[in-house]
Every structure is written in C-alpha cells, then in structure tokens.
Write a protein that holds these residues in place. Sequence first.
Motif, short mmCIF file in Angstrom:
data_model
loop_
_atom_site.label_atom_id
_atom_site.label_comp_id
_atom_site.label_asym_id
_atom_site.label_seq_id
_atom_site.Cartn_x
_atom_site.Cartn_y
_atom_site.Cartn_z
N ARG A 53 -17.76 -23.96 45.62
CA ARG A 53 -18.21 -24.24 44.36
C ARG A 53 -16.87 -24.26 43.64
NH1 ARG A 53 -20.04 -22.12 39.52
NH2 ARG A 53 -21.36 -20.52 39.80
N VAL A 56 -17.60 -24.18 36.35
CA VAL A 56 -17.49 -23.24 35.93
C VAL A 56 -18.53 -22.65 36.12
CG1 VAL A 56 -18.62 -23.53 32.96
CG2 VAL A 56 -17.45 -25.44 33.61
N TYR A 65 -30.03 -15.92 29.20
CA TYR A 65 -30.84 -15.05 30.47
C TYR A 65 -30.99 -14.06 30.54
CZ TYR A 65 -31.53 -20.28 31.10
OH TYR A 65 -31.78 -21.07 30.78
N LEU B 2 -24.81 -24.36 20.40
CA LEU B 2 -23.63 -24.76 21.41
C LEU B 2 -23.78 -26.42 20.98
CD1 LEU B 2 -24.17 -23.22 24.26
CD2 LEU B 2 -21.82 -23.28 22.92
N LEU B 9 -20.18 -29.86 29.05
CA LEU B 9 -19.32 -28.97 29.93
C LEU B 9 -20.02 -28.00 30.84
CD1 LEU B 9 -16.98 -29.19 27.56
CD2 LEU B 9 -17.00 -30.20 29.35
N LEU B 10 -20.48 -27.36 29.88
CA LEU B 10 -21.01 -26.22 30.78
C LEU B 10 -22.81 -26.51 31.97
CD1 LEU B 10 -22.66 -23.31 28.00
CD2 LEU B 10 -21.06 -23.51 29.69
N TYR B 13 -20.34 -29.54 35.10
CA TYR B 13 -19.19 -29.45 35.61
C TYR B 13 -19.09 -27.88 36.97
CZ TYR B 13 -17.34 -33.40 33.75
OH TYR B 13 -17.61 -34.86 33.29
N GLN B 14 -20.37 -27.59 36.68
CA GLN B 14 -20.33 -25.94 38.15
C GLN B 14 -19.94 -26.58 39.07
OE1 GLN B 14 -23.90 -23.72 37.09
NE2 GLN B 14 -23.92 -24.55 35.36
N PHE B 50 -18.80 -17.13 26.87
CA PHE B 50 -19.97 -18.44 27.19
C PHE B 50 -19.58 -19.03 28.82
CE2 PHE B 50 -21.02 -19.16 23.46
CZ PHE B 50 -22.61 -18.46 22.91
N GLY B 144 -24.76 -24.18 41.25
CA GLY B 144 -24.80 -23.71 40.43
C GLY B 144 -25.81 -23.43 39.27
N PHE B 145 -26.16 -23.94 38.55
CA PHE B 145 -27.08 -22.93 37.26
C PHE B 145 -27.99 -23.93 36.12
CE2 PHE B 145 -29.34 -20.56 34.27
CZ PHE B 145 -30.12 -19.54 35.05
N GLU B 146 -28.66 -24.66 36.18
CA GLU B 146 -29.31 -25.51 35.16
C GLU B 146 -29.51 -25.13 33.64
OE1 GLU B 146 -32.06 -29.27 34.60
OE2 GLU B 146 -31.61 -29.25 36.49
N LEU B 147 -28.44 -24.82 32.74
CA LEU B 147 -29.34 -24.30 32.00
C LEU B 147 -30.15 -24.68 30.77
CD1 LEU B 147 -25.29 -23.06 30.86
CD2 LEU B 147 -27.24 -21.84 31.51
N ASP B 148 -31.06 -24.42 30.35
CA ASP B 148 -31.76 -24.80 29.43
C ASP B 148 -31.26 -24.61 28.19
OD1 ASP B 148 -33.86 -25.66 28.11
OD2 ASP B 148 -35.33 -24.56 28.51
N PHE B 149 -31.37 -25.52 27.09
CA PHE B 149 -30.79 -25.45 26.03
C PHE B 149 -31.74 -25.70 25.14
CE2 PHE B 149 -26.58 -26.74 28.48
CZ PHE B 149 -26.10 -25.39 27.76
N ASP B 150 -32.96 -26.23 24.82
CA ASP B 150 -34.26 -26.13 24.30
C ASP B 150 -34.67 -24.91 23.66
OD1 ASP B 150 -33.67 -28.22 24.69
OD2 ASP B 150 -34.88 -29.25 25.88
N ASP B 151 -34.49 -24.19 24.11
CA ASP B 151 -35.78 -22.64 23.15
C ASP B 151 -34.29 -21.77 23.40
OD1 ASP B 151 -38.12 -21.99 26.04
OD2 ASP B 151 -35.81 -21.71 25.86
#
Lengths: 183, 151
Positions: A53, A56, A65, B2, B9-10, B13-14, B50, B144-151
Amino acid sequence: MIDELDRQLIIALQQGLPIVSRPYKEIGLQLDIPEQEVVSRLCRLKQLGLIKRLGVIVNHRQLGYKANAMVVFNVPDSLIKQIGEHVSQFNFVNLCYKRPRCGEQWPYNLYCMIHGKNKQKVLQQLDTLIESCGLVKFERDILFSRQCFKQRGAIYKTGSNVSKCDRNAIRFDKELSVEKSIL
Amino acid sequence: MLNTLQQKLLNDYQQDFPLSIRPYNDIAQALGVTEDEVLLAFEELSNEQFVTRIGAVIAPNKMGVSSLMAMAVPDDQLQQVAGIVSQYEEVNHNYERENRFNLWFVLITKDEQSLQQLITDIELKTGFKMLYLPLLADYFINLGFELDFDD
C-alpha cells in the motif's frame, strides 16, 4: 522484476513523501530522474504487489490505540484459509497470517493482530471474532504487548556475511521492512 | 483534538495515496478544501506524530527474507537478552509480550541462508532457543487501519 532504480526509489520513499505541492518531483531530484518516471515506477511497483500500500502510515499508539494483542489459534489446516479470510474481514483486525506450528510447546498456526484503545475493548472485539468465525472450539492464546525494545533499524544486506558490517548495506526504516504488521 | 479534515486524511488515504503530479491538490479537490489546507493539515499530523510518514508498505518477503521469532526468557534475564537481540541490525520490532514466550521479534535478511546463519548466531549468543515462525500465508485483505475518533 525490479531494478536498482526501483530499489533506490523505495529507499528514498522511506524518509516519507515530502509534504510539498509536487512531492514526486522532489524525490525525482534526489534520484536524478524525471517526476513522471517516479510516478510511473511507483504505479508499476504497486501493480506488481511489491508495494502493498502507498499512503498515510498512522502511529496507532499516538492516536490512543495503546492495547496491542497478538491472538493465536490452532485451527485445522483444511479450514485455515477459509477462517483466515473470514477473520480478516473484521475492521479491528490489522493482520492475519498463517505460520507453522512448533510442536507441543507452540501448537498455533493462525495469527491475527488487534489494535485497540484498551485491553477491555480488545477482549470484547476478540469475543465478537471468536463467536462470528466459529472459533470457540479451537485452542487459542492472546498475547498483549508490554515493552517495546526496538521498533526500527532493519537492514537489508547485499554482502554475503550477515554478521559483519557491509558497506553496501541499505538502511530501511521500520515500515518498509515488513511494517509493524508482522508482529 | 483532530479536526474533520485531519480525521479524513488519516482514514481515507492509507491505501491509495494519489500517484499524480500534485497529489495533495487531488486530495484537496476530493475533499472540497484547498491544497494549502491539506499540506498544513499533514504538516500538523506529522509534527504531532500522529502520522509516522506518508510512504510505501512493502509486501513481506518481496525484498529479502523475514521471519517472526519468539523466545522464552526468564523475567530476570529479559532486559539483558532483549538488549543482545536488539543490537543485531537485522532485528526489527523487538517486543515483550505476555506469555511464557515473552520476547518476540522479526528478522530480515537478504536470503534464506543468511537467515538460518543469523538464527544460529543469536541462539549461540543468547543461550536461548527460538521458535522459527516464518509467514506461510497472508489472509489480510483490508489494508490500512480504520480509526475510530468517537471516544
């Protein structure tokens, strides 16, 4: 399949793509090749699958995390592919690999990584995974990471003796090598 | 902490960062902001650590040969043994994990022969046998890695 320039390009990219309007031009200047060639070579390396890939690379720890678990299962060889592909579909699973068992001391053959904000959350996610993928009957273990002793510094060598310093050694940054992924 | 742009963007676009002459401008157009805003947001994400970097992740074993290794080390020797292991240039990601096999690391060399030689050498220097756990298959699809910004 890939030439020396491809290698150099990959190495140049390990510093990170410059955050400027025309970043590939800047990389091209370092390697003395045109901007367009940087782009076309990277496209090709992606198509070949050598670049898994391009994008970012986030710092999980910095983003909160902090709990990182390696979960291992002993599943029948005849089912591992199917189970592995199922496990991979959960978005909290970062990686999913088959590795060899090592006798009685280490009977596991399926590995997956879960990065979570805390241990509790990771354990909940693991429960979901076990239930959804029908893994409850298989032997398993969960290994949370504790200290990190080293995170970077892998080197690919071109010389014959790995233990000695090699002038032609090419230094790679952590993620090129195989990313945090592999652990 | 953030803003929405940074979160996008985080997360988005991984995998397929634009391979075009002005990639940040392409991102800006897709998100309805200016190129300068995208550049600034990436600067900040990078300064705050980050984002490790914008770069390429190479598929395992496509350049060189690698393997995951594990060692069971008594607690009172762990720091010392981990120190010996970390000194090798071919060692990448050396971690302690909660298990009898408590030291986990990745070896990367140019070929199989060098890898086996290195394994022998590390076992000799540390006095501990290792589990040799090379990758046999990669099932991961969701890059890629899905980030959770809710908590």
